[in-house]
Structure formats: C-alpha cells, structure tokens
Motif scaffolding. Structure first.
Motif, PDB file in Angstrom:
ATOM      1  N   LEU A 150       0.820  -1.208   0.000  1.00 49.14           N
ATOM      2  CA  LEU A 150       0.000   0.000   0.000  1.00 49.14           C
ATOM      3  C   LEU A 150       0.856   1.260   0.000  1.00 49.14           C
ATOM      4  CD1 LEU A 150      -2.844  -0.944   2.496  1.00 49.14           C
ATOM      5  CD2 LEU A 150      -3.008  -0.705   0.023  1.00 49.14           C
ATOM      6  N   GLY A 151       1.942   1.244   0.756  1.00 47.37           N
ATOM      7  CA  GLY A 151       2.821   2.399   0.794  1.00 47.37           C
ATOM      8  C   GLY A 151       3.562   2.616  -0.511  1.00 47.37           C
ATOM      9  N   SER A 152       3.899   1.538  -1.204  1.00 49.04           N
ATOM     10  CA  SER A 152       4.669   1.672  -2.446  1.00 49.04           C
ATOM     11  C   SER A 152       3.818   2.201  -3.596  1.00 49.04           C
ATOM     12  CB  SER A 152       5.294   0.338  -2.826  1.00 49.04           C
ATOM     13  OG  SER A 152       4.295  -0.588  -3.194  1.00 49.04           O
ATOM     14  N   ILE A 153       2.508   2.003  -3.536  1.00 46.40           N
ATOM     15  CA  ILE A 153       1.661   2.528  -4.612  1.00 46.40           C
ATOM     16  C   ILE A 153       1.145   3.927  -4.299  1.00 46.40           C
ATOM     17  CG2 ILE A 153       0.980   0.259  -5.437  1.00 46.40           C
ATOM     18  CD1 ILE A 153      -1.699   0.617  -4.055  1.00 46.40           C
ATOM     19  N   GLY A 154       1.561   4.473  -3.131  1.00 44.84           N
ATOM     20  CA  GLY A 154       1.194   5.843  -2.796  1.00 44.84           C
ATOM     21  C   GLY A 154      -0.148   5.993  -2.126  1.00 44.84           C
ATOM     22  N   ARG A 155      -0.761   4.924  -1.726  1.00 43.63           N
ATOM     23  CA  ARG A 155      -2.067   4.988  -1.074  1.00 43.63           C
ATOM     24  C   ARG A 155      -1.875   5.324   0.404  1.00 43.63           C
ATOM     25  NH1 ARG A 155      -7.282   3.478  -1.710  1.00 43.63           N
ATOM     26  NH2 ARG A 155      -8.317   2.617   0.112  1.00 43.63           N
ATOM     27  N   PRO A 156      -2.660   6.261   0.931  1.00 45.32           N
ATOM     28  CA  PRO A 156      -2.538   6.575   2.353  1.00 45.32           C
ATOM     29  C   PRO A 156      -2.981   5.397   3.223  1.00 45.32           C
ATOM     30  CG  PRO A 156      -4.140   8.025   1.277  1.00 45.32           C
ATOM     31  CD  PRO A 156      -3.601   7.094   0.242  1.00 45.32           C
ATOM     32  N   VAL A 157      -2.241   5.135   4.273  1.00 47.84           N
ATOM     33  CA  VAL A 157      -2.558   4.044   5.190  1.00 47.84           C
ATOM     34  C   VAL A 157      -3.013   4.660   6.505  1.00 47.84           C
ATOM     35  CG1 VAL A 157      -1.633   2.047   6.407  1.00 47.84           C
ATOM     36  CG2 VAL A 157      -0.849   2.554   4.087  1.00 47.84           C
ATOM     37  N   ALA A 158      -4.192   4.311   6.956  1.00 49.98           N
ATOM     38  CA  ALA A 158      -4.784   4.817   8.195  1.00 49.98           C
ATOM     39  C   ALA A 158      -4.891   6.331   8.204  1.00 49.98           C
ATOM     40  CB  ALA A 158      -3.997   4.313   9.410  1.00 49.98           C
ATOM     41  N   GLY A 159      -5.183   6.925   7.050  1.00 49.66           N
ATOM     42  CA  GLY A 159      -5.384   8.351   6.970  1.00 49.66           C
ATOM     43  C   GLY A 159      -4.116   9.173   6.849  1.00 49.66           C
ATOM     44  N   ARG A 160      -2.956   8.528   6.756  1.00 55.72           N
ATOM     45  CA  ARG A 160      -1.696   9.255   6.664  1.00 55.72           C
ATOM     46  C   ARG A 160      -0.980   8.881   5.368  1.00 55.72           C
ATOM     47  NH1 ARG A 160       1.420   9.904  12.116  1.00 55.72           N
ATOM     48  NH2 ARG A 160      -0.266  10.633  13.432  1.00 55.72           N
ATOM     49  N   ARG A 161      -0.425   9.869   4.728  1.00 54.94           N
ATOM     50  CA  ARG A 161       0.344   9.590   3.525  1.00 54.94           C
ATOM     51  C   ARG A 161       1.771   9.176   3.850  1.00 54.94           C
ATOM     52  NH1 ARG A 161      -1.888  10.437  -1.212  1.00 54.94           N
ATOM     53  NH2 ARG A 161      -3.648  11.826  -1.346  1.00 54.94           N
ATOM     54  N   HIS A 162       2.306   9.710   4.952  1.00 56.31           N
ATOM     55  CA  HIS A 162       3.685   9.402   5.331  1.00 56.31           C
ATOM     56  C   HIS A 162       3.730   9.013   6.798  1.00 56.31           C
ATOM     57  CE1 HIS A 162       5.094  11.129   1.577  1.00 56.31           C
ATOM     58  NE2 HIS A 162       4.331  12.190   1.827  1.00 56.31           N
TER      59      HIS A 162
END
Length: 51
Positions: free
Chosen positions: A37-49
């Motif tokens: 999920l992080g590698s495709i740029g999708r925010p995880v748990a409402g956070r981008r970074h």
C-alpha cells in the motif's frame, strides 16, 4: 515488521513452537500488505507518510 515476522517464523519452525510460527506469519503478511500500500502511494490509516 517484515523482518520481525521472518525471525519469528524461523524461530517457531526451528524450536517447534507453533504460536511463534503463527504470530510471525501474521506479522509478515501485515508487513507485506502495508509495504504494498505504501509503495503505490495509497494513504494508510489516513496518513500519507509515516515518520
């Protein structure tokens, strides 16, 4: 999380402790999903970074 999962899977397999193997496998799968999920740029748990 991925490294911890691999370590627990190996320890569980070598020592014959099934709970370590199971917890390690779960951590490994969760870590891989978060990595994907992080590698495709999708925010995880409402956070981008995550810092």
């Amino acid at each position: 999380m991925i490294v911890l999962g691999v370590i627990l899977v190996v320890l569980g397999w070598l020592l014959g402790i099934s709970i370590l193997y199971t917890v390690g496998a779960v951590l490994l799968v969760i870590g891989l999903v978060l990595l994907l999920l992080g590698s495709i740029g999708r925010p995880v748990a409402g956070r981008r970074h995550w810092f």
